[in-house]
Design an enzyme around this catalytic site. Structure first.
Site, PDB file in Angstrom:
ATOM      1  N   GLY A  75      -3.564  -2.880   2.156  1.00 25.67           N
ATOM      2  CA  GLY A  75      -2.517  -3.405   1.286  1.00 25.67           C
ATOM      3  C   GLY A  75      -2.778  -3.170  -0.178  1.00 25.67           C
ATOM      4  N   ASP A  76      -4.046  -3.050  -0.558  1.00 26.81           N
ATOM      5  CA  ASP A  76      -4.366  -2.857  -1.977  1.00 26.81           C
ATOM      6  C   ASP A  76      -3.977  -1.468  -2.495  1.00 26.81           C
ATOM      7  OD1 ASP A  76      -5.390  -5.408  -2.675  1.00 26.81           O
ATOM      8  OD2 ASP A  76      -7.227  -4.962  -1.616  1.00 26.81           O
TER       9      ASP A  76
END
Length: 792
Positions: free
Chosen positions: A575-576
């Site tokens: 997700g980063d």
């Protein structure tokens, strides 16, 4: 903050897409969904995605789920490369009229179309051309054949997957879908828009050479820098740096849990009722939990198995503990938070009917908002679209911009920490923006505190590899945000900046007195990008959402794993980087829009939505068939063979994929010549459908050939005959890779605290703009005096 359903910030931008399958089409879709006029060039049989499915019923090139998802809001033209009139009457006018060309075709395919990218930029020097290829247009591997499997292993992601595994007999694992293509598409669209913005201002275009392998190698979290700084060789095997960090069984499903900070661990202990095992004295610190990870997770799972997924998710989040369910596609569809945020879109298609699509990977608040999501084009050999009239270049200061970086003159205020936000601003810095990072020496971010220090160097806040990788090229200004005087300084800096990026927890900026309404009042044309786990608005907006939670939340984790096995972690806190590159792309779109309207905008990036936007293959399978795709390891729904095979040596593997019968014939011939076998004559493997049917037997025969051979020799032999093959690369392999070295991918700049270390740089090169990193990551507060004197 709801986006306005009107033309979009890229309205009138003319994009020609010479693409197939995933990377260029995904980049084209991102541009089209913001209002660009994207015309897609297809061969008579159409994009490969038209044949991959999934299909609701019988295969139909106009109703393939993958094609529908990757080609919204585009127009299409059929160009038969064998037909001179098609090249001259259909393709050439589009080339003459386009502002941006996005392509992932290899040199041979472009040559067949009569397209020479180098000649094109010479003849149309104001044009932007973005070439996305597996390895780049230059370097040792530039002519190699590759598919998604190849890049996943070549870039090192597969070697890290599944995370924290104890199965050393299992191969490195490709994550479900075309993930490296989607990430490359995001980044390439970002670079193309930055180049277009420069072109509009100066009339100076660009030829961008984007390498998917390099981009993948540049998002390996701490793996590559642990090899660089500490001599380690991280892999999918072993334990996590932070604990607990794992998928746990519940009474009715699976849930992911991670505790990043000590206070989160203490809240988890309280939530569990402070069980007796906590007082054994072996779980007190993160280092203790790392050393005793297996026992820790055994105890925790004994507790989670007593509770439901929903209970742990919502009750845990209420206590600020980062739980996240492992969702299926059906679970994803039922999420009221995503429904509230308008993430699902009903799209009516003339052949496929009405299908629910995943929406935009970010929300946009500006007068030029998101256009509605329109259907993908049908394959119509009679349709010959043209672009509208051309643009007028602003050409401001062209004589002073020769050789300038793409975002030269753009100033970014960086109020980010950990990975998602720093990853966004790192890429804006790669593009040439001035990035001013605000940080506190008394309350340093996690990136400065992670214990990844080079040997022989006294650890300090300036020596962490994690910070020094993701904060390259930035300036550090030290301020205590609890001090009202510091907030006043921030406001003065805002007056001098074009962009502000933050990834604090939802609501923190407002508590600081720096909400968007305040910032907009200070500087009306400011572009603000806010990155958070669940987005800035919605029923779950205050929930914690670190990067590793969104693989489970998006459904990608449930789709990833070995055949017949359980869902597995994705190897990265995915997700980063996906939300970070999404935010950087949105910022470049905001800059293009601002140049036309004079308006700023607010960009709301949710890690959950950005990650889910890369789950379209699984999503469309569910929407069209009602089912969940099965986990299939390194296999492919269509191609066979398509796997990662054991080689001679410790944990040495090679990926091999045959996209068609000709490539299979070449592979079989190579094996037969080496081992005296008769694979080429075996009727079980004659056609692709036959090979899929007998895939297990085929994998065994190929493994018998690879297991006593060197992966690089296998790669050389197979690439020579046009078969996609490449070793599964470890971090050490990547650091020593001559191709990446040739392309200038590695950054080695002297740093006051750690000396010269190896970091990763931009995944692209450009003919008219420097792409080198200008300086290393800063020391804490290194530029405070200089920046404040200059700007305040």
């Amino acid at each position: 903050m709801n986006p306005s359903p009107i033309a979009g910030p890229l309205a009138g931008v003319r994009v020609l897409e010479l693409g197939d399958l995933a990377s260029a089409p995904f980049a084209g879709r991102l541009l089209a969904d913001l209002g660009a006029d994207v015309i897609k060039v297809e061969p008579p049989h159409g994009d490969q995605a038209r044949r991959r499915g999934p299909f609701a019923t019988n295969p139909d090139p106009d109703a393939s789920g993958m094609f529908l998802a990757l080609n919204t809001n585009k127009r299409s033209v059929v160009v038969d490369s064998r037909d001179a009139s098609h090249r001259s009457d259909r393709l050439q006018p589009l080339i003459d009229e386009a502002d941006i060309v996005v392509t992932n075709l290899d040199g041979r395919a472009l040559e067949e179309l009569g397209v020479d990218l180098d000649a094109l930029i010479r003849n149309r020097p104001e044009m932007v051309i973005c070439s996305i290829t597996p390895f780049g247009r230059s370097g040792l591997y530039s002519q190699y054949t590759a598919v998604e499997l190849t890049v996943s292993h070549a870039g090192g992601w597969a070697y890290q997957t599944p995370g924290a595994s104890d199965e050393d007999d299992q191969p490195p694992l490709k994550v479900f879908g075309h993930q490296t293509d989607y990430h490359a598409g995001f980044a390439a669209a970002m670079v193309a828009l930055a180049a277009f913005d420069k072109s509009e201002r100066t009339g100076i275009g660009e030829l961008i050479d984007f390498s998917s392998m390099a981009h993948t190698a540049g998002m390996l979290e701490a793996a590559l820098i642990a090899a660089s700084y500490m001599g380690e060789n991280p892999s999918r095997l072993g334990s996590r740096l932070l604990n607990p960090w794992r998928i746990f069984r519940c009474s009715d499903g699976l849930i992911f849990l991670v505790t990043v900070e000590q206070d989160q661990w203490e809240r988890l202990v309280a939530f569990m009722g402070h069980p007796e095992w906590v007082d054994l004295g072996i779980f007190d610190t993160n280092a203790d939990r790392h050393d005793n990870e297996d026992l820790l997770c055994l105890y925790i799972e004994q507790w989670t198995e007593q509770h439901s997924v929903e209970y742990l998710w919502h009750e845990g989040q209420a206590r600020r503990i980062c739980f996240a369910p492992v969702f299926s596609m059906a679970d994803l569809e039922g999420q009221t938070h995503l429904q509230h945020r308008g993430f699902f879109h009903q799209v009516s298609h003339p052949v496929a009917g009405t299908v629910t699509h995943l929406g935009h990977p970010f929300r946009w608040t500006a007068s030029a908002g998101h256009p509605p999501i329109g259907p993908a084009p049908v394959l119509d050999p009679e349709n010959v679209p043209r672009f509208d009239a051309g643009r007028s270049l602003l050409r401001l200061g062209a004589e002073t911009m020769t050789g300038a970086r793409l975002l030269e003159g753009v100033r970014v205020l960086d109020m980010t920490w950990v990975w998602a936000g720093p990853y966004a601003t790192l890429h804006l810095g790669f593009l040439g923006a001035e990035v001013i990072k605000i940080e506190s020496g008394s309350r340093p971010g996690l990136g400065r505190r992670l214990p990844l220090h080079p040997s022989g160097v006294e650890p300090s806040l300036n020596t962490s590899a994690y910070f020094n990788q993701w904060e390259q090229g930035k300036q550090s200004v030290e301020l205590d945000l609890a001090d009202p005087d510091a907030i006043a300084v921030i406001k003065r800096l805002v007056e001098q900046c074009d962009v502000l990026v933050e990834n604090f927890a939802t609501g923190v900026m407002e508590k600081l007195g720096l909400g968007y309404d305040v910032l907009k009042a200070i500087k009306p044309d400011l572009i603000v990008a806010s990155i958070s786990g669940y987005g800035s608005e919605g029923p779950l907006a205050t929930y914690m959402g670190y990067g590793p939670t969104t693989g489970p939340l998006s459904g990608i984790t449930a789709l990833t794993g070995y055949s017949g096995g359980e869902p597995r972690e994705l190897g990265l806190a995915i997700g980063d980087p996906v939300s970070g590159i999404c935010a950087a792309f949105a910022v470049t779109a905001g800059l293009v829009g601002r140049a036309r309207t004079g308006e700023g905008c607010y960009i709301d990036v949710a890690l959950w939505e950005a990650t889910a936007s890369c789950a379209s293959e699984g999503w469309m399978h569910y929407q069209l068939t009602g089912g969940q795709p099965e986990r299939q390891g390194n296999h492919d729904p269509v191609m066979a063979p398509h796997n990662c095979y054991r080689c001679a040596g410790e944990d040495e593997w090679v990926s091999i994929a045959c996209a068609d019968d000709d490539q299979w014939a070449a592979l079989a011939s190579t094996i037969d010549a080496a081992d005296g076998t008769q694979l080429g004559a075996d009727r079980r493997f004659a056609r692709q459908v036959d090979r899929k049917q007998h895939e297990h037997e085929l994998d065994g025969l190929i493994t018998a050939w690879t297991m006593n051979r060197d992966p690089w020799q296998i790669t050389a032999d197979l690439q020579q005959v046009g078969v996609a093959a490449f070793p599964s690369m470890s971090p050490r392999d990547l650091l020593a890779d001559p191709h990446l070295e040739q392309r200038g991918f590695f950054v080695r700049l002297p740093h006051e605290a750690v000396g010269v270390q190896t970091h990763t740089g931009p995944a692209w090169t450009a003919v008219n703009s420097p792409t080198t990193v200008r300086w290393p990551a800063p020391l804490v507060g290194q530029h405070t005096k200089e920046v404040l004197e200059r700007l305040c």
